[in-house]
Scaffold this active site. Structure first.
Site, PDB file in Angstrom:
ATOM      1  N   ASN A   1      25.919   2.324  22.608  1.00 43.10           N
ATOM      2  CA  ASN A   1      24.777   1.467  22.284  1.00 43.10           C
ATOM      3  C   ASN A   1      23.535   2.132  22.872  1.00 43.10           C
ATOM      4  O   ASN A   1      23.356   2.132  24.084  1.00 43.10           O
ATOM      5  CB  ASN A   1      25.020   0.077  22.899  1.00 43.10           C
ATOM      6  CG  ASN A   1      23.794  -0.816  22.827  1.00 43.10           C
ATOM      7  OD1 ASN A   1      22.843  -0.523  22.111  1.00 43.10           O
ATOM      8  ND2 ASN A   1      23.820  -1.909  23.578  1.00 43.10           N
TER       9      ASN A   1
ATOM     10  N   LYS B   1      20.485   1.227  22.628  1.00 40.04           N
ATOM     11  CA  LYS B   1      19.419   0.286  22.997  1.00 40.04           C
ATOM     12  C   LYS B   1      18.073   0.812  22.477  1.00 40.04           C
ATOM     13  O   LYS B   1      18.038   1.402  21.404  1.00 40.04           O
ATOM     14  CB  LYS B   1      19.419   0.047  24.518  1.00 40.04           C
ATOM     15  CG  LYS B   1      20.817  -0.328  25.015  1.00 40.04           C
ATOM     16  CD  LYS B   1      20.841  -0.822  26.426  1.00 40.04           C
ATOM     17  CE  LYS B   1      22.270  -1.184  26.814  1.00 40.04           C
ATOM     18  NZ  LYS B   1      22.392  -1.771  28.121  1.00 40.04           N
TER      19      LYS B   1
ATOM     20  N   HIS C   1      24.564  -9.377  22.297  1.00 35.16           N
ATOM     21  CA  HIS C   1      24.466  -8.569  23.516  1.00 35.16           C
ATOM     22  C   HIS C   1      23.695  -9.361  24.584  1.00 35.16           C
ATOM     23  O   HIS C   1      22.826 -10.165  24.261  1.00 35.16           O
ATOM     24  CB  HIS C   1      23.759  -7.241  23.207  1.00 35.16           C
ATOM     25  CG  HIS C   1      23.805  -6.285  24.360  1.00 35.16           C
ATOM     26  ND1 HIS C   1      22.904  -6.347  25.385  1.00 35.16           N
ATOM     27  CD2 HIS C   1      24.670  -5.286  24.661  1.00 35.16           C
ATOM     28  CE1 HIS C   1      23.204  -5.403  26.276  1.00 35.16           C
ATOM     29  NE2 HIS C   1      24.281  -4.746  25.855  1.00 35.16           N
TER      30      HIS C   1
ATOM     31  N   GLU D   1      21.332  -8.614  26.441  1.00 31.10           N
ATOM     32  CA  GLU D   1      19.873  -8.425  26.500  1.00 31.10           C
ATOM     33  C   GLU D   1      19.146  -9.378  25.539  1.00 31.10           C
ATOM     34  O   GLU D   1      18.266 -10.108  25.986  1.00 31.10           O
ATOM     35  CB  GLU D   1      19.527  -6.938  26.329  1.00 31.10           C
ATOM     36  CG  GLU D   1      19.872  -6.197  27.628  1.00 31.10           C
ATOM     37  CD  GLU D   1      20.309  -4.751  27.481  1.00 31.10           C
ATOM     38  OE1 GLU D   1      20.114  -4.160  26.411  1.00 31.10           O
ATOM     39  OE2 GLU D   1      20.866  -4.210  28.459  1.00 31.10           O
TER      40      GLU D   1
ATOM     41  N   GLU E   1      31.591  -7.865  28.411  1.00 30.76           N
ATOM     42  CA  GLU E   1      30.597  -7.139  29.199  1.00 30.76           C
ATOM     43  C   GLU E   1      30.073  -8.034  30.317  1.00 30.76           C
ATOM     44  O   GLU E   1      29.121  -8.803  30.099  1.00 30.76           O
ATOM     45  CB  GLU E   1      29.419  -6.722  28.315  1.00 30.76           C
ATOM     46  CG  GLU E   1      29.791  -5.798  27.184  1.00 30.76           C
ATOM     47  CD  GLU E   1      28.616  -4.911  26.806  1.00 30.76           C
ATOM     48  OE1 GLU E   1      28.718  -3.696  27.007  1.00 30.76           O
ATOM     49  OE2 GLU E   1      27.594  -5.438  26.355  1.00 30.76           O
TER      50      GLU E   1
ATOM     51  N   GLY F   1      24.378  -1.519  33.257  1.00 27.14           N
ATOM     52  CA  GLY F   1      23.251  -0.711  33.729  1.00 27.14           C
ATOM     53  C   GLY F   1      23.101  -0.686  35.238  1.00 27.14           C
ATOM     54  O   GLY F   1      22.065  -0.269  35.754  1.00 27.14           O
TER      55      GLY F   1
ATOM     56  N   SER G   1      28.666  -0.117  32.641  1.00 28.42           N
ATOM     57  CA  SER G   1      28.751   1.095  33.470  1.00 28.42           C
ATOM     58  C   SER G   1      30.005   1.931  33.198  1.00 28.42           C
ATOM     59  O   SER G   1      30.610   2.485  34.124  1.00 28.42           O
ATOM     60  CB  SER G   1      28.641   0.741  34.955  1.00 28.42           C
ATOM     61  OG  SER G   1      27.390   0.129  35.217  1.00 28.42           O
TER      62      SER G   1
HETATM   63  P1  PGA Z   1      25.744   0.379  30.421  1.00 25.74           P
HETATM   64  O1  PGA Z   1      25.411  -0.671  29.237  1.00 25.74           O
HETATM   65  O2  PGA Z   1      26.890   1.237  29.934  1.00 25.74           O
HETATM   66  O3  PGA Z   1      24.461   1.169  30.586  1.00 25.74           O
HETATM   67  O4  PGA Z   1      26.113  -0.402  31.616  1.00 25.74           O
HETATM   68  C1  PGA Z   1      26.449  -1.290  28.529  1.00 25.74           C
HETATM   69  C2  PGA Z   1      25.906  -2.191  27.465  1.00 25.74           C
HETATM   70  O5  PGA Z   1      24.838  -2.801  27.665  1.00 25.74           O
HETATM   71  O6  PGA Z   1      26.513  -2.327  26.387  1.00 25.74           O
END
Ligand code: PGA
Length: 243
Positions: free
Chosen positions: A9, A11, A96, A98, A165, A171, A204
């Site tokens: 992803n 983003k 997601h 976010e 997740e 992140g 992560s």
């Molecule tokens: P990350 O993000 O691997 O940077 O932790 C995962 C995600 O948001 O799908």
């Protein structure tokens, strides 16, 4: 047999020029990747068209980072399933954390997106997961179960990916223990009641933990943010080995 889905992803990263450069470096690195897994990238909407041209004929598949439930209409800033299908997009991430956090996406909206995606032949990747505070308060399972029940209502589990997740692992560099991620993925499978459902872990994921995660019995792939932005590191993740 559940065929794992390894998805990156991006983003809000990557211009078209950067995406082309990435693809030129990435595709040779997955030429020998075993066919027992899907390899997917979700670029930003603006790079989807040029990505579709550069990945044509390769085994890399495309996902969007969201999808609307209508085919067209007065929905400023949204993108419809038919618009995505024109560019050979096969998957659509919905729910997601976010957009849930920044744009107050509700489980009901997420469900509408997922159902519309399926009706058009796209495979929704529906994200669920608890926050740090919810975990601390012992509410993780209840929160995830509600997201699963409401977000997946009236969807077809055979044309679906669920991504577990935990928000506190996204992140942050703090990966969820593989055994705990596996336990939650197993619970999700039970709640949905579909033994063939594809369930990813996300948060992560990196070259250093992918093999351990993919060795788990209920983890059928990963959703990767930061580590998917570098072609070498995402290729290492796509080329995971479990034995
Ligand atoms: P990350 O993000 O691997 O940077 O932790 C995962 C995600 O948001 O799908």
């Amino acid at each position: 047999m559940r065929k794992p889905v390894i998805a990156g992803n991006w983003k809000m990263h990557m211009t078209c020029a950067q995406a082309r450069e990435y693809t030129a470096r990435f595709l040779p690195l997955i030429e020998a990747t075993p066919n027992d897994r899907h390899v997917v990238i979700a670029p930003p909407f603006t790079a989807i068209s040029s990505m579709a041209e550069s990945v044509g004929g390769s085994r890399l598949e495309l996902s969007s980072q969201n999808v609307h439930w209508e085919d067209d209409g007065a929905y400023t800033a949204e993108v419809s399933p038919t618009m995505l299908l024109e560019h050979q997009v096969r998957y659509a991430i919905v729910g997601h954390s976010e957009p849930r956090k920044y744009f107050s996406e509700s489980d009901e909206q997420i469900n509408r997106r997922a159902r519309s995606a399926q009706a058009h032949g796209l495979i929704p990747i529906v994200c669920v997961g608890e926050s740090d505070e919810q975990r601390e308060r012992g509410e993780a399972e209840r929160v995830i179960r509600r997201q699963v029940e409401q977000g997946l209502e009236d969807t077809d589990p055979d044309k679906l990916v669920v991504a577990y997740e935990p928000i506190w692992a996204i992140g942050t560099g703090k990966t969820c223990e593989a055994s705990e991620a596996n336990r939650i993925c197993g619970l999700i499978r039970r709640w949905v009641g579909a033994s063939e459902l594809i369930i990813q872990y996300g948060g992560s994921v990196k070259p250093g933990n992918i093999d351990e995660l993919m060795a788990m019995s209920d983890i059928d792939g990963v959703l990767v943010g930061g580590a998917s932005l570098d072609p070498e590191s995402f290729a290492r993740i796509a080329n995971y080995q479990t034995s």
